[in-house]
Design a protein around this motif. Sequence first.
Motif, mmCIF file in Angstrom:
data_model
loop_
_atom_site.group_PDB
_atom_site.id
_atom_site.type_symbol
_atom_site.label_atom_id
_atom_site.label_comp_id
_atom_site.label_asym_id
_atom_site.label_seq_id
_atom_site.Cartn_x
_atom_site.Cartn_y
_atom_site.Cartn_z
ATOM 1 N N LEU A 48 0.845 -1.191 0.000
ATOM 2 C CA LEU A 48 0.000 0.000 0.000
ATOM 3 C C LEU A 48 0.883 1.245 0.000
ATOM 4 C CD1 LEU A 48 -3.008 0.902 0.248
ATOM 5 C CD2 LEU A 48 -2.623 1.097 2.706
ATOM 6 N N PRO A 49 0.680 2.176 -0.934
ATOM 7 C CA PRO A 49 1.487 3.405 -0.946
ATOM 8 C C PRO A 49 1.349 4.178 0.364
ATOM 9 C CG PRO A 49 0.274 3.165 -2.998
ATOM 10 C CD PRO A 49 -0.241 2.113 -2.077
ATOM 11 N N ALA A 50 2.387 4.940 0.696
ATOM 12 C CA ALA A 50 2.401 5.678 1.962
ATOM 13 C C ALA A 50 1.260 6.689 2.026
ATOM 14 C CB ALA A 50 3.755 6.366 2.142
ATOM 15 N N GLN A 51 0.994 7.378 0.907
ATOM 16 C CA GLN A 51 -0.081 8.360 0.906
ATOM 17 C C GLN A 51 -1.448 7.693 1.105
ATOM 18 O OE1 GLN A 51 0.253 11.543 0.937
ATOM 19 N NE2 GLN A 51 2.449 11.676 0.554
ATOM 20 N N ALA A 52 -1.623 6.502 0.546
ATOM 21 C CA ALA A 52 -2.889 5.783 0.735
ATOM 22 C C ALA A 52 -3.048 5.341 2.184
ATOM 23 C CB ALA A 52 -2.950 4.578 -0.199
ATOM 24 N N ALA A 53 -1.947 4.961 2.835
ATOM 25 C CA ALA A 53 -2.024 4.602 4.249
ATOM 26 C C ALA A 53 -2.397 5.810 5.105
ATOM 27 C CB ALA A 53 -0.684 4.018 4.703
#
Length: 440
Positions: A76-81
Amino acid sequence: MTTERAREKRQFGHRARLALTPAQVRLMDDQAHAARTMWNCLHAWWTWLAKDKRSLAAADAAIRQARKDIDFLAVLPAQAAQAVLKTYFQAWKNCWDGRADEPNFKARFRSVMSVDIPQGRDLQIKRVHRRWGMVNIPKVGRVRFRWTKDLPGGKKANSDNRITGARLIKDGLGWHIAFRVQTLESKPELHQGPEVGIDAGVSLPLALSDGNHQDHGRPPRLPDGSADRDKWLTADEKAKLLGLERQAAHRKSFRKPKERTSNRLRATYTQIRQLRAKATRRAVDWQHKTTTTIAKQYGTVVVEQLNITNMVKSAKGTVEEPGKNVKAKSGLNRSISQEAWGRTVTMLTYKTARQGGTLHKVPASNTSLRCSACGFITPGSREDQATFVCKNPDCGWSGNADHNAARNILHLYRMGHALIPAAGRAVVRRPRGVKPVTAR
């Protein structure tokens, strides 16, 4: 001499279908499951931790550490987290404000699979064909999507007209992307169209006070008189759905308690979900087209203030005091939920404002029982679901029951009984210059 109209910022969403390869579908599914797992881990951490230790900074540090310790969450991308954390805190805020229930764990098969892309600059939208565009999805790559609306991407994007983010959503028909668009548009002029009252019903979806009723163009009931829950499907699709439901019931009968669902049964469920999603898409398409027509034609739209949550409550009752007509009430609740009255009002709200019109709400009490001609409530006037015959000896007006309710709704607005929010509550206020009693 011409004067330029004032400009204002408008935010809206646009949903498009993605054309993914099998490898990209697997990557998207992994990200969605990772986002769901992140939510569940965050909820467990939040509920088990002491109240004095809960904070946004501590939650942020916890999810950062979780992405380092659990390899599965690293997809999961950091921004999505970070978007999962933001959505979780917003869910608690909605609960504290009384707008929603407490957030809970998300099940694997019953929750909607979605991934958020909060940064619009990561999308890099480009139109490559008359019907197709390209979008960049983090950790997935370049993906084609169906181009059905001009979007401010590439050279067309600036500080006033741009895409601020997107959300990836999966339903029965596959993965879709919902863009968040911000544009600067001229403020619409005041709509000079007529006034109209709208009554939402089951047999007649939208009854208008001027007689310009809007229906689905298909019978709402079956030949035996029961409600058709699959009215948005064709005859062949209904037959296919019935066969799939029987096939699923047959395969489910062989499954032992606590046994894993077989791949064949899961494939059958997927086919059923696809047909249900197709019916839902047709219903939403009808709502969009109908509400757009109403917003363009009328300057003032008046609807009822309905508490749909209370209207669809079950009538089962308790063991000591069982309910009455439980089966009929269950069918009515299903029909009300299928019509999605709340979504219709939401569409009318922003579409009338976009056209320069206004939407008002009036109290819903006795609008279907009062005669719109004489103004009296006479017992027995509502003969059935679709017929209204005034039993007042001096009146005798007869017509469609929903049409009668729509005329009453418009009359309540003209009398000044519009619900205007004030200090967090709804009050009844009569505009200046309107007499308490007017000729009907």
